[in-house]
Design an enzyme around this catalytic site. Structure first.
Site, short mmCIF file in Angstrom:
data_model
loop_
_atom_site.label_atom_id
_atom_site.label_comp_id
_atom_site.label_asym_id
_atom_site.label_seq_id
_atom_site.Cartn_x
_atom_site.Cartn_y
_atom_site.Cartn_z
N MET A 162 10.36 18.53 34.59
CA MET A 162 10.63 18.58 33.14
C MET A 162 9.45 19.23 32.43
O MET A 162 8.30 18.80 32.61
CB MET A 162 10.82 17.17 32.57
CG MET A 162 12.07 16.42 32.99
SD MET A 162 13.65 17.13 32.49
CE MET A 162 13.48 17.34 30.72
N MET A 203 19.87 11.09 32.85
CA MET A 203 18.76 10.47 32.12
C MET A 203 19.25 9.10 31.69
O MET A 203 19.51 8.83 30.52
CB MET A 203 18.36 11.35 30.93
CG MET A 203 17.60 12.59 31.36
SD MET A 203 17.58 13.89 30.12
CE MET A 203 19.13 14.68 30.48
N ASP A 242 23.71 17.34 30.82
CA ASP A 242 22.70 16.33 30.48
C ASP A 242 23.37 15.02 30.09
O ASP A 242 24.01 14.93 29.04
CB ASP A 242 21.84 16.84 29.32
CG ASP A 242 20.90 17.94 29.77
OD1 ASP A 242 20.11 17.69 30.70
OD2 ASP A 242 20.96 19.05 29.22
N HIS A 268 24.61 23.07 33.73
CA HIS A 268 23.69 21.92 33.66
C HIS A 268 24.25 20.91 32.65
O HIS A 268 24.46 21.24 31.48
CB HIS A 268 22.30 22.41 33.24
CG HIS A 268 21.25 21.35 33.25
ND1 HIS A 268 20.60 20.95 34.40
CD2 HIS A 268 20.72 20.61 32.24
CE1 HIS A 268 19.71 20.01 34.10
NE2 HIS A 268 19.77 19.78 32.80
N ASP A 321 13.15 22.51 33.46
CA ASP A 321 14.06 22.15 32.37
C ASP A 321 13.26 21.82 31.11
O ASP A 321 12.48 20.86 31.10
CB ASP A 321 14.89 20.93 32.81
CG ASP A 321 15.94 20.51 31.81
OD1 ASP A 321 16.10 21.16 30.77
OD2 ASP A 321 16.61 19.49 32.10
N MET A 381 22.80 11.29 28.97
CA MET A 381 21.76 10.43 28.36
C MET A 381 22.39 9.13 27.89
O MET A 381 23.49 9.14 27.33
CB MET A 381 21.12 11.14 27.17
CG MET A 381 20.56 12.50 27.49
SD MET A 381 19.67 13.18 26.08
CE MET A 381 19.35 14.84 26.67
N HIS A 424 22.34 16.07 35.37
CA HIS A 424 21.00 15.52 35.15
C HIS A 424 21.14 14.15 34.50
O HIS A 424 21.42 14.05 33.30
CB HIS A 424 20.24 16.52 34.25
CG HIS A 424 18.85 16.11 33.90
ND1 HIS A 424 18.09 16.79 32.95
CD2 HIS A 424 18.05 15.11 34.34
CE1 HIS A 424 16.91 16.22 32.85
NE2 HIS A 424 16.86 15.20 33.66
N SER A 468 22.41 24.73 29.83
CA SER A 468 22.66 23.32 29.50
C SER A 468 23.69 23.25 28.39
O SER A 468 23.45 23.74 27.28
CB SER A 468 21.37 22.65 29.05
OG SER A 468 21.69 21.45 28.37
C1 DX5 Z 1 16.39 17.71 27.70
C2 DX5 Z 1 17.46 18.22 28.62
C3 DX5 Z 1 17.50 19.69 28.71
C4 DX5 Z 1 17.78 20.43 27.41
C5 DX5 Z 1 17.20 21.80 27.56
O1 DX5 Z 1 16.23 16.36 27.90
O2 DX5 Z 1 17.27 17.73 29.93
O3 DX5 Z 1 18.41 20.12 29.73
O4 DX5 Z 1 19.12 20.50 27.09
O5 DX5 Z 1 17.30 22.46 26.35
P1 DX5 Z 1 16.30 23.63 25.93
O6 DX5 Z 1 16.42 24.70 26.97
O7 DX5 Z 1 16.81 24.04 24.58
O8 DX5 Z 1 14.92 23.04 25.90
ZN ZN Z 2 18.49 18.61 31.56
#
Ligand code: DX5
Ligand code: ZN
Length: 236
Positions: free
Chosen positions: A141, A70, A37, A35, A180, A39, A68, A10
């Site tokens: 998750m 969010m 993220d 990956h 994840d 948000m 991903h 990620s």
């Molecule tokens: C959290 C994200 C993850 C995060 C994972 O909301 O979706 O992808 O970056 O990070 P680690 O592996 O450090 O928990």
């Molecule tokens: Zn993620």
């Protein structure tokens, strides 16, 4: 048949000021996906990156982009992410009530991307019952979404096993299960035994002294656990 796991680092934990180098590092380390993220500050408290970044990432790497989302309004934005180069697009089940979940999956497929649905830790697997046959991947998750570097929520592997059973019952043998949150050398084995195929790692890769070596170590542990579970299953 044995299928090796894939590591999806990620980039939320990467150095954004040197992102291209950070991508090259995971390419050399043998990552299976990048990956990403996304948000929006609404569905989760944090705010990260969006469509323009995905577009630029897709220009600099051949690795598939595992995006991903969010975000509170995925139906509106998902075509933009596909256009920008997302190969795998993940929407959260909590943002898509009833038939909207299936609508989102169709839109993703119509756009030519692979479709994944994510479940927050308190969302039961059975919300996927009508969609699972058409999905390419399910993301379980193992932390509350929003931040990297959190601790793995114990018992998340049970939901992975449940999704694996549901996929089998629905005849979706090709379904991938991604996990994840809080995955690293201490937690990868249990999730792989339960059926995880794609392992997201933020801090466990990017905060390591040698991110490439961390990818290889986590991957090797995951594969060994999977192989062991497969052999035990064959004997039993
Ligand atoms: C959290 C994200 C993850 C995060 C994972 O909301 O979706 O992808 O970056 O990070 P680690 O592996 O450090 O928990
Ligand atoms: Zn993620």
């Amino acid at each position: 048949m044995f299928q090796p796991v894939k590591i999806a680092p990620s980039i939320l934990s990467a150095d954004f000021m040197n992102l291209e180098d950070e991508i090259r590092t995971i390419e050399r380390g043998g990552a299976g996906y990048v990956h990403v993220d996304v948000m929006d500050g609404h569905f989760v408290p944090n705010l990260t990156i969006g469509v323009p970044h995905v577009k630029q990432l897709s220009r600099i790497t051949e690795l598939p982009l595992d995006v991903h989302l969010m975000i509170a309004n995925p139906l509106e934005q998902l075509p933009w992410f596909i256009e920008a180069g997302a190969d795998m697009l993940t929407v959260h089940a909590e943002t898509l009530e009833g038939q909207w979940l299936e609508r989102a999956v169709s839109l993703i497929h119509d756009g030519g991307a692979q479709a994944c649905v994510a479940l927050k830790p308190n969302t039961p697997a059975d919300v996927l019952s009508t969609a699972i046959a058409d999905l390419d991947m399910v993301l379980v998750m193992s932390v509350e979404p929003g931040f990297s570097g959190q601790g793995y929520i114990e018992g998340s592997e049970d939901k992975i096993a449940e999704v694996a059973e549901m996929a089998k019952a629905a005849g979706n043998d090709g379904l991938l299960i991604e996990v994840d949150g809080g995955i690293g050398v201490k937690t990868v084995e249990r999730v792989c035994v339960a059926g995880a195929d794609v392992i997201v790692c933020g801090n466990a890769v990017y905060a390591a002294d040698d991110p490439g070596a961390a990818i290889k170590e986590i991957e090797a542990l995951g594969n060994a656990a999977r192989q062991k579970a497969l052999s035990a299953h064959a004997v039993g």
